[in-house]
Scaffold this active site. Structure first.
Site: not given
Ligand code: IVH
Length: 685
Positions: A36, A114, A118, A234, A323, A420, A440
């Site tokens: 994606y 951080e 997932d 977070y 990523k 074989c 074999c």
């Molecule tokens: S912060 C404005 N912190 O990743 C900042 N997102 O692609 C908002 N996610 O929608 C997100 N771990 O679902 C933040 N430590 C983390 C995260 C996190 C996973 C996810 C979250 C977000 C997506 C962003």
């Protein structure tokens, strides 16, 4: 071939809209996240190169899917943004450089790193400390009301209490606070759920993320409650009242003090090099974590700087998601072939258009067995999802059915051995098909490779290619032939110099002295691994005693059971195998085991329980010391216990039980005395 950008942009937008729908609205993605991301990246690039096709409603500009109509819509008071992505160190550095430019040349003084969990993002709204609403992200502006379901998640407090983590000094609960974070399913909970599905004969779930999302978006909250979901907080949304915070890192201590779960891995660093070190650390520990992560989120720590940097249409400028290399990708399944193992087992495997996944390029992946191919229903010509997590062998997860060409025929398991041509069999109750032909060539190669390998006879310089060569030249048809190889002939073969021939010859000669346990392991008798080989050698003292042994004599040996006994007995009663043994004997291999020592049976009829560590014995040695003297050594104290031996840090419950039952306790010196004499010395003071 030139691509028409307008057509490609339209195609990508259409594809992404469809994938957004299956991911965000139906929790049932057709393609892995990494795939994606590639589509989004391609679309962004094309849109950047061709600004004339810009469109504010393009999937490149918006977040997520439309809210699902099953749930009441919730308008987010502060948008729930997505994040920009970085895929390598350069992209992270570019991001930092861009920030510096936006801050008029001032470098960002500190970042918070951080884990990127997932799962799925939710926003929790607390008013006067009460959880009043929980919503999914939806399209970023409007999400879905999942309050009832979120209330069933044990990690999420229904009420915020100042001092939730014990550090309550001066913490004020704001009158309004929106806490954002990730709902996820821990791997152990996912595995347990799937085990229960298997036991109930139901379909298993694909991965923790989709299962978490599907579990949260249930009309019936009792279903959500029955799934074990977890939460990490977070980020803050709207906040009214409460303390003044300077940095994002202060948010974490504040959230913890309110009783919210905060992940322990978040770290404040000063430079982008340190950010990269954090990324590398996460790559190293990724598979040891009890939950899935797909990256690292990096945020500018200072809230004042965050404010200055602001947002683009889609994401904050002050944060980025790095990523991790994808663990799932799609590719074309070119064909399905089968391989023949050393034991004759026939294993289907996928031949793939090479794809970069889990940190390396994958061209083949196991399909395990006939039933798995049928269950997954993968067919040559399919687009398939390939998964490779950490060091795990790559596997085909399943086909992307929406991409299957019309009329694609099912794959049929071969009826004959591809090497074989012998008709394959599938023994009753076994998952594997087998080639029953002991001669074999593929099986012969496999057996010889095993025999010469490190854990077995350890013959250096006898690699796979040499085994293949000698077998195909007709010089080896079983492991016995290794000891009558014609070195003159080998010396005349291409690729063999004088030294390599001498080295091979002496390595083969050297192997004749290997312990009997290694030889037994090297013979590839079913159920006889390296340890069982040693136990057999020690238990019988020489190969002839093993050949002559009845099944019961084998299973009577401590550590061996009827299954091993059956297999060993059958192997040594096969004339083909005995002919190989004759060759080994004639070559002068060591067929004697370690000397058998007659241990006096001092502990006959006695039961000795040991608790805690002893200095002179490992855990296994204690057991052997007791059992080889005829004693028993169960794991708990009962009326039948003769004595309890106490080592370092003994278990409290055993001591109490022994006291209750008046059973003597011994220290290590007294235990040694008991082993020698069979008499219980006066109890330890
Ligand atoms: S912060 C404005 N912190 O990743 C900042 N997102 O692609 C908002 N996610 O929608 C997100 N771990 O679902 C933040 N430590 C983390 C995260 C996190 C996973 C996810 C979250 C977000 C997506 C962003």
């Amino acid at each position: 071939m030139t691509i028409d950008p307008a057509a490609r942009i339209a195609e990508l937008r259409q594809q992404l809209a469809r994938h957004n729908e299956s991911y965000y609205e139906n929790d049932d993605p057709e393609i892995p996240d990494a795939e994606y991301d590639l589509l989004v990246a391609e679309l962004r690039q094309l849109e950047d190169d061709h600004p004339e096709f810009a469109d504010g409603s393009s999937p490149s500009q918006t977040v997520g899917g439309a809210p699902n109509t099953q749930f009441a819509p919730v308008e987010h008071r502060q948008r729930m943004m997505s994040l920009g992505n970085a895929f390598d160190a350069d992209e992270l550095r570019d991001w930092a450089a861009k920030l510096e430019r936006a801050l008029d040349g001032q470098a960002v003084p500190a970042y918070v790193c951080e884990l990127k969990f997932d799962g799925l993002a939710v926003s929790l709204r607390y008013e006067d400390g009460e959880l009043v609403q929980a919503a999914t992200r939806g399209n970023g502006r409007v999400g879905e009301d999942v309050t009832h379901n979120v209330r069933t998640i044990a990690d999420i407090p229904h009420r915020l209490v100042a001092g939730g983590s014990g550090d309550s000094d001066g913490v004020v609960v704001p009158s309004v606070i929106e806490i954002r974070g990730e709902v996820y399913m821990a791997i152990a909970d996912f595995d347990a759920l799937n085990a229960a599905q298997v036991a109930a004969g139901e379909k298993t779930y694909v991965n923790p993320r989709n299962t978490a999302a599907g579990s949260l978006r249930q009309k019936d909250a009792t279903i959500t409650a029955s799934r074990k979901l977890s939460f990490w907080s977070y980020q803050l949304g709207e906040v009214v009242g409460g303390p003044e915070l300077d940095g994002h890192s202060d948010t974490f201590s504040f959230l913890a003090s309110l009783g919210m779960p905060v992940n322990e891995h978040a770290k404040v660093v000063q430079t982008i090099d340190e950010v990269w070190a954090f990324v590398e650390h996460v790559e190293a520990i990724r598979h040891d974590l009890p939950y899935e992560v797909d990256g690292v989120v990096v945020k500018v720590d200072s809230l004042a700087l965050q404010n200055t940097l602001g947002f683009t249409a889609r994401a904050p400028r002050w944060a980025i998601a790095y990523k991790l290399p994808p663990e799932e990708r799609t590719t074309k399944l070119l064909d399905i072939a089968v391989s023949v193992g050393a034991g004759g087992q026939v294993t289907p495997f996928a031949m793939l258009e090479p794809v970069f996944v889990g940190g390396s390029t994958v061209g083949t992946a196991t399909l395990h067995n006939q039933d798995q191919v049928r269950e997954k229903d993968v067919r040559p010509g399919d687009t398939v999802i390939v998964r490779k997590a950490g060091d795990v062998i790559p596997e085909v997860v399943g086909p992307v059915l929406s991409e299957r060409p019309k009329g694609l025929p099912e794959w049929v398991f071969p009826t004959e051995c591809p090497v074989c041509d012998t008709p394959l069999i599938r023994p009753e109750g076994e998952a594997r098909n087998r080639c029953p032909n002991y001669t074999c060539p593929q099986q012969v190669r496999g057996r010889i490779q095993h025999f010469v390998s490190r854990g077995a006879m350890d013959i250096e310089g006898f690699g796979e290619s040499r085994v293949d060569l000698f077998v195909s030249e007709g010089m080896l048809s079983d492991v016995g032939d290794i000891y009558s190889l014609d070195f003159e002939r080998i010396g005349a073969m291409e690729g063999f110099g004088e030294t390599s021939v001498t080295n091979l010859q002496s390595a083969i000669e050297e192997s004749k002295k290997m312990p009997l346990g290694n030889l037994l392991f090297g013979l590839r008798i079913q159920h006889v691994g390296a340890t069982v080989g040693e136990v057999l050698a020690a238990g019988f003292g020489n190969l002839d005693a093993i050949i002559a042994a009845e099944k019961e004599q084998i299973s009577d040996i401590e550590g061996l059971g009827p299954v091993i006994a059956d297999s060993v007995h059958a192997w040594f009663n096969d004339p083909d195998h005995l002919a190989v043994i004759d060759k080994l004997r004639a070559a002068g291999l060591n067929l004697e085991g370690p000397e058998l020592i007659d241990v006096p049976q001092t502990l006959e009829g006695l039961t000795v329980v040991v608790s805690g560590g002893l200095t002179g014995f490992s855990r296994d040695e204690v057991q052997t010391a007791i059992k080889s003297r005829g004693g028993k050594s169960p794991g708990s104290v009962s009326k039948k216990t003769t004595a309890l031996v106490l080592g370092e840090n003994p278990g409290g419950s055993k001591v109490t039980k022994a006291e209750e039952l008046g059973i003597p306790t011994l220290n290590e010196a007294q235990f040694v005395e008991l082993l020698e004499t069979g008499q219980v010395p006066d109890a330890a003071p």
